[in-house]
Scaffold this motif. Structure first.
Motif, PDB file in Angstrom:
ATOM      1  N   GLU A 102      -4.666   6.567   4.566  1.00 56.28           N
ATOM      2  CA  GLU A 102      -4.393   6.831   2.882  1.00 56.28           C
ATOM      3  C   GLU A 102      -4.458   8.293   2.962  1.00 56.28           C
ATOM      4  O   GLU A 102      -5.280   9.230   3.352  1.00 56.28           O
ATOM      5  CB  GLU A 102      -5.556   6.351   2.200  1.00 56.28           C
ATOM      6  CG  GLU A 102      -5.665   4.921   2.258  1.00 56.28           C
ATOM      7  CD  GLU A 102      -6.364   4.289   1.070  1.00 56.28           C
ATOM      8  OE1 GLU A 102      -7.181   5.259   0.357  1.00 56.28           O
ATOM      9  OE2 GLU A 102      -6.655   2.979   1.384  1.00 56.28           O
TER      10      GLU A 102
ATOM     11  N   HIS B 109       0.921  -1.293   0.089  1.00 56.81           N
ATOM     12  CA  HIS B 109       0.168   0.012  -0.159  1.00 56.81           C
ATOM     13  C   HIS B 109       0.892   1.270  -0.110  1.00 56.81           C
ATOM     14  O   HIS B 109       1.343   1.720   1.113  1.00 56.81           O
ATOM     15  CB  HIS B 109      -1.011  -0.164   1.140  1.00 56.81           C
ATOM     16  CG  HIS B 109      -2.035  -1.194   1.276  1.00 56.81           C
ATOM     17  ND1 HIS B 109      -3.243  -1.163   1.005  1.00 56.81           N
ATOM     18  CD2 HIS B 109      -1.607  -2.463   1.763  1.00 56.81           C
ATOM     19  CE1 HIS B 109      -3.662  -2.240   1.279  1.00 56.81           C
ATOM     20  NE2 HIS B 109      -2.633  -3.001   1.610  1.00 56.81           N
TER      21      HIS B 109
ATOM     22  N   SER C 216      -3.348   2.978  10.130  1.00 52.91           N
ATOM     23  CA  SER C 216      -2.810   3.592   8.943  1.00 52.91           C
ATOM     24  C   SER C 216      -3.928   4.495   8.365  1.00 52.91           C
ATOM     25  O   SER C 216      -5.188   4.426   8.915  1.00 52.91           O
ATOM     26  CB  SER C 216      -2.521   2.353   7.993  1.00 52.91           C
ATOM     27  OG  SER C 216      -3.754   1.864   7.541  1.00 52.91           O
TER      28      SER C 216
ATOM     29  N   THR D  77       0.483   5.464   2.032  1.00 50.80           N
ATOM     30  CA  THR D  77      -0.529   5.236   3.043  1.00 50.80           C
ATOM     31  C   THR D  77       0.634   5.432   4.235  1.00 50.80           C
ATOM     32  O   THR D  77       1.646   4.839   4.532  1.00 50.80           O
ATOM     33  CB  THR D  77      -1.033   3.720   3.072  1.00 50.80           C
ATOM     34  OG1 THR D  77      -1.681   3.585   1.976  1.00 50.80           O
ATOM     35  CG2 THR D  77      -1.808   3.319   4.332  1.00 50.80           C
TER      36      THR D  77
END
Length: 463
Positions: free
Chosen positions: A97, A78, A95, A81
């Protein structure tokens, strides 16, 4: 049951760990999730100065493996992120984004911290202005190249590089290659403080011969801005230094804020402490179950001094990642430590060191003796033989080698690897003196410069 490994950080240590674990265990045994705040993975930050200087053509040349290539290998990667919180008790990470702000928790069985290091950027007036650049990531390099393209031809333009360490001298070269008039401002008595001052003086002299203005003992305190809001000068403790462009090379610090917030113990340099298998240790030196760390966010054991140091290099990060990945797959691999080997150059001047400097040896409580020699990279009669200086440091009582420093022309720098191996093998100066090094006139004098220095140092040690 499929075990879940979460890795925080998608560059050298993190992706090496993920890749090594995936090579050894398939997706039916091991699920691997990686969170990376940037958009690039597995790239050479050390190559950025040479990209900026025009010696490397494209940013893609510095990328060893793209996110798409990692995903094709079965790694759930990812990018964009950021991990904002560690819940070590619940074995999960939060986490976010960056593009959407969406947050989520992800559970893990094993967690790898590979958060890297952050460039030092002082909160001083003007240091956050357009035209003031750090050079730590590929986007940093892109931003600097955009500035160079926007400002047009460099004729008559002036660049000030703040900081005299590796990045500082490399960026001074890059700006020189781009046609700028370059000033290097640094607060130490000589550039390259990882060397002893007498060798640092040779670096300064070499840079001055290249046309770089070197201002020692000067601490930058402000970037003065013109009407456009861009730099017009850097003000230091010794005066003003005109500049249309400013590059910061003030070193890095471990990016360990997440670990600190989670209550993990940090070393004296702010990095995580691990055992030889890269398992994170708590304040009492006990292993934290299910937690690993590697790369620029950790402190490593120096094999000569026995102390723990923060040495941010891709060589260490990749090896530590390999160790973590192998151990995650059930093997028993150890990272023994480092001897502090590093190398760089400014145009034709090569600079290298390994082991301890005089200051470091004194801090470690060692009694030491040194010898410095001037020699030639090849047989003196062979074309393109150039001067080089070698300095050796040894412990007075045991006679063991403690450190090697080199400054010289092409062909000098990689000789440091002989010193690195000698230090790792705990050789004495006499043992180094009798090493069977290769000789032919195109490569070395009949007495290699390291052996000349060893002979001189042995005479001092043994009387």
């Amino acid at each position: 049951m499929v075990e879940h490994v979460v890795v925080i950080g998608g560059d050298a240590a993190g992706m090496s760990a993920a890749s090594q674990a995936r090579r050894r265990r398939g997706a039916d045994e091991l699920r691997i999730t990686v969170f990376e705040r940037g958009s690039f993975t597995s790239y050479s930050a050390c190559g950025i100065p040479y990209w900026v200087g025009g010696l490397v053509s494209e940013a893609s040349d510095l990328v060893a493996r793209t996110p798409e290539q990692h995903r094709a290998r079965g790694i759930d990667l990812h990018t964009g992120t950021e991990v904002t919180e560690l819940d070590l008790t619940g074995r999960r990470v939060r986490s976010r984004e960056l593009a959407t702000g969406e947050q989520r928790w992800t559970s893990y069985d094993q967690l790898v911290l590979a958060t890297g290091a952050a460039p030092v950027r002082p909160a001083l007036p003007g240091f956050d202005a357009p035209g003031v650049h750090s050079v730590h990531t590929l986007p940093d390099g892109e931003a600097l190249l955009d500035t160079l393209a926007r400002t047009g031809p460099a004729d008559g333009r002036r660049a000030v590089v703040v900081g005299g360490g590796y990045i500082g001298v490399e960026m001074a070269e890059a700006m020189l290659l781009r046609g700028y008039q370059v000033t290097l401002v640094h607060r130490t008595p000589e550039p390259m403080p990882s060397l002893d001052p007498d060798l640092g003086a040779l670096v300064r002299e070499g840079m001055v011969k290249l046309g770089i203005e070197v201002v020692p003992g000067a601490e930058a305190v402000e970037v003065l801005l013109g009407p456009s809001g861009r730099p017009r000068a850097v003000r230091s403790t010794v005066g003003e230094h005109p500049a249309e462009l400013v590059v910061l090379g003030l070193g890095v610090r471990p990016r360990s804020d997440l670990a600190r917030a989670a209550g993990l113990a940090l070393g004296i340099h702010g990095g995580l402490r691990t055992d030889e298998r890269m398992r994170v240790l708590d304040a009492e030196g006990a292993r934290v179950d299910g937690l690993w760390a590697g790369g620029d966010c950790v402190e490593v054991r120096h094999l000569v001094s026995g102390r723990h140091e923060h040495i941010a290099l891709g060589t260490h990060a990749n090896k530590q990642g390999m160790v973590i990945g192998a151990n995650l797959a059930g093997e028993a691999l150890a990272f023994p430590g480092v001897v502090g080997t590093a190398i760089t150059k400014v145009c034709e001047l090569e600079i290298a060191r390994t082991g301890l400097t005089e200051r470091q040896a004194t801090a470690a409580g060692l009694q030491w003796v040194t010898a410095t020699v001037e020699a030639s990279t090849r047989a003196g009669y062979y074309p393109d033989a150039v001067p080089m200086t070698v300095k050796l440091l040894a412990e007075q009582v045991s006679k063991r080698l403690l450190g090697v420093q080199l400054v010289g022309g092409p062909g000098a720098g990689k000789r440091i690897d002989v010193g690195a191996v000698a230090l790792s093998a705990h050789l004495t100066v006499e043992q180094l003196l009798f090493q069977d090094l290769a000789y032919a006139p195109p490569f070395s004098p009949v007495w290699d410069p390291l052996l000349v220095a060893a002979r001189k140092l042995a005479a001092r040690l043994f009387g």
